[in-house]
Write a protein that holds these residues in place. Structure first.
Motif, PDB file in Angstrom:
ATOM      1  N   LEU A  39     103.920  87.016  27.735  1.00  0.00           N
ATOM      2  CA  LEU A  39     104.891  85.961  28.016  1.00  0.00           C
ATOM      3  C   LEU A  39     106.112  86.470  28.782  1.00  0.00           C
ATOM      4  CD1 LEU A  39     104.878  83.817  24.747  1.00  0.00           C
ATOM      5  CD2 LEU A  39     103.890  83.239  26.965  1.00  0.00           C
TER       6      LEU A  39
ATOM      7  N   THR B  14     109.272  73.514  26.171  1.00  0.00           N
ATOM      8  CA  THR B  14     108.595  73.482  27.466  1.00  0.00           C
ATOM      9  C   THR B  14     107.288  74.268  27.455  1.00  0.00           C
ATOM     10  OG1 THR B  14     109.716  75.459  28.327  1.00  0.00           O
ATOM     11  CG2 THR B  14     110.838  73.333  28.597  1.00  0.00           C
ATOM     12  N   LEU B  15     106.939  74.863  26.321  1.00  0.00           N
ATOM     13  CA  LEU B  15     105.752  75.718  26.214  1.00  0.00           C
ATOM     14  C   LEU B  15     104.589  74.963  25.584  1.00  0.00           C
ATOM     15  CD1 LEU B  15     107.384  78.985  24.811  1.00  0.00           C
ATOM     16  CD2 LEU B  15     107.105  78.307  27.199  1.00  0.00           C
TER      17      LEU B  15
ATOM     18  N   PHE C 296     112.608  80.444  29.039  1.00  0.00           N
ATOM     19  CA  PHE C 296     112.227  79.059  28.761  1.00  0.00           C
ATOM     20  C   PHE C 296     112.632  78.659  27.344  1.00  0.00           C
ATOM     21  CE2 PHE C 296     110.054  79.830  32.533  1.00  0.00           C
ATOM     22  CZ  PHE C 296     109.303  78.756  32.976  1.00  0.00           C
TER      23      PHE C 296
ATOM     24  N   GLU D  97     101.363  79.081  23.611  1.00  0.00           N
ATOM     25  CA  GLU D  97     102.494  79.916  24.020  1.00  0.00           C
ATOM     26  C   GLU D  97     103.541  79.991  22.910  1.00  0.00           C
ATOM     27  OE1 GLU D  97     102.597  79.444  28.864  1.00  0.00           O
ATOM     28  OE2 GLU D  97     103.447  77.842  27.625  1.00  0.00           O
TER      29      GLU D  97
ATOM     30  N   HIS E 196     106.783  86.009  31.718  1.00  0.00           N
ATOM     31  CA  HIS E 196     107.197  84.965  32.659  1.00  0.00           C
ATOM     32  C   HIS E 196     107.819  83.758  31.958  1.00  0.00           C
ATOM     33  CE1 HIS E 196     103.326  83.860  31.083  1.00  0.00           C
ATOM     34  NE2 HIS E 196     103.294  82.710  31.736  1.00  0.00           N
ATOM     35  N   ARG E 197     107.936  83.780  30.639  1.00  0.00           N
ATOM     36  CA  ARG E 197     108.499  82.646  29.903  1.00  0.00           C
ATOM     37  C   ARG E 197     109.785  83.026  29.148  1.00  0.00           C
ATOM     38  NH1 ARG E 197     105.514  79.928  32.697  1.00  0.00           N
ATOM     39  NH2 ARG E 197     103.825  78.579  31.957  1.00  0.00           N
TER      40      ARG E 197
ATOM     41  N   THR F 211     116.369  80.215  23.838  1.00  0.00           N
ATOM     42  CA  THR F 211     115.306  80.615  24.747  1.00  0.00           C
ATOM     43  C   THR F 211     114.254  81.441  24.004  1.00  0.00           C
ATOM     44  OG1 THR F 211     116.337  82.714  25.370  1.00  0.00           O
ATOM     45  CG2 THR F 211     116.955  80.741  26.644  1.00  0.00           C
TER      46      THR F 211
END
Length: 240
Positions: free
Chosen positions: A149, A159-160, A155, A164, A151-152, A117
């Protein structure tokens, strides 16, 4: 502007200060035939907290300089001091330890681990550089907040967007609080708008006191630095 002689240190510091980076008469040769001198008598000094770009075309010696500054290679001749420490006197384990503690890296290709992640990618270097266990996750989260980031965090890199992913790479580089951040063509895989965002992020980090060295072939990226060093055929040929 008159070119600075390659064998003289480039002025960046005031008397009594210890430069973050200092190269003195550095030559890096690679055996032939024929022998190739990628750097030729280069002397450069970068002050603590300075923002410097190193610009030059392909084959000018930029990659070789990056490898020496990053303690990934050694000069054939000359000295490299990092924070006043003569790095040529260090063994390989000592060099690796200094690299992990004092240097952060941002590359064109991001170099993120695809199955980890965002948070795990930022945490990984701190597992090996002596950061106390209790400080690792708070530092990683702080760095990700700084690059926008939050909020990521959970992830995966795939997916970025490209911008990002580069922000994750910047967070990973600064979470360990290095003395110097080395960025190698950091906008090379990004569009113009995203490139401007990444360079604005670098400027924010520099404003907080980070020593920043950006290696690039892009004149627009180079001009954003407080000071520019030009490499041509392995020599420092211009300082701006």
């Amino acid at each position: 502007m008159t070119a600075a002689p390659a064998t003289e240190p480039l002025p960046a510091t005031t008397p009594g200060t210890v430069p973050a980076i200092e190269l003195r008469d550095v030559t890096r040769s690679f055996p032939g035939p024929p022998e190739v001198q990628a750097l030729k008598g280069v002397s450069v000094s970068v002050a603590d907290g300075e923002y410097v770009s190193i610009i030059g075309p392909s084959g000018s010696g930029k990659s070789t300089m990056l490898n020496i500054l990053g303690l990934l290679d050694r000069p054939t001749v000359g000295e490299y001091r990092l924070g006043g420490v003569l790095t040529g006197a260090l063994g390989e384990d000592e060099r690796a330890a200094v690299r992990a503690r004092q240097l952060g890296f941002v590359f064109q290709a991001f170099h993120l681990m695809s199955r980890r992640t965002v948070l795990e990618n930022v945490l990984l270097p701190m597992l090996y550089n002596g950061t106390p266990r209790a400080e690792r996750e708070p530092r990683a989260r702080e760095a990700l907040h700084r690059v926008g980031l939050d909020h990521r965090i959970g992830f995966l890199p795939g997916t970025l967007s490209g911008g990002e992913r580069q922000r994750v790479a910047v967070a990973r580089a600064v979470a360990s609080r290095p003395r110097v951040l080395l960025a190698d063509e950091p906008t090379g895989n990004l569009d113009q708008t995203t490139s401007a965002e990444i360079m604005a992020l670098f400027e924010e980090l520099h404003a907080d006191g980070l020593t920043l060295v950006v290696i690039t072939h892009d004149g627009a990226v180079a001009r954003r630095a407080s000071r520019r060093i030009r490499l041509a055929d392995g020599r420092v040929s211009e300082v701006g």
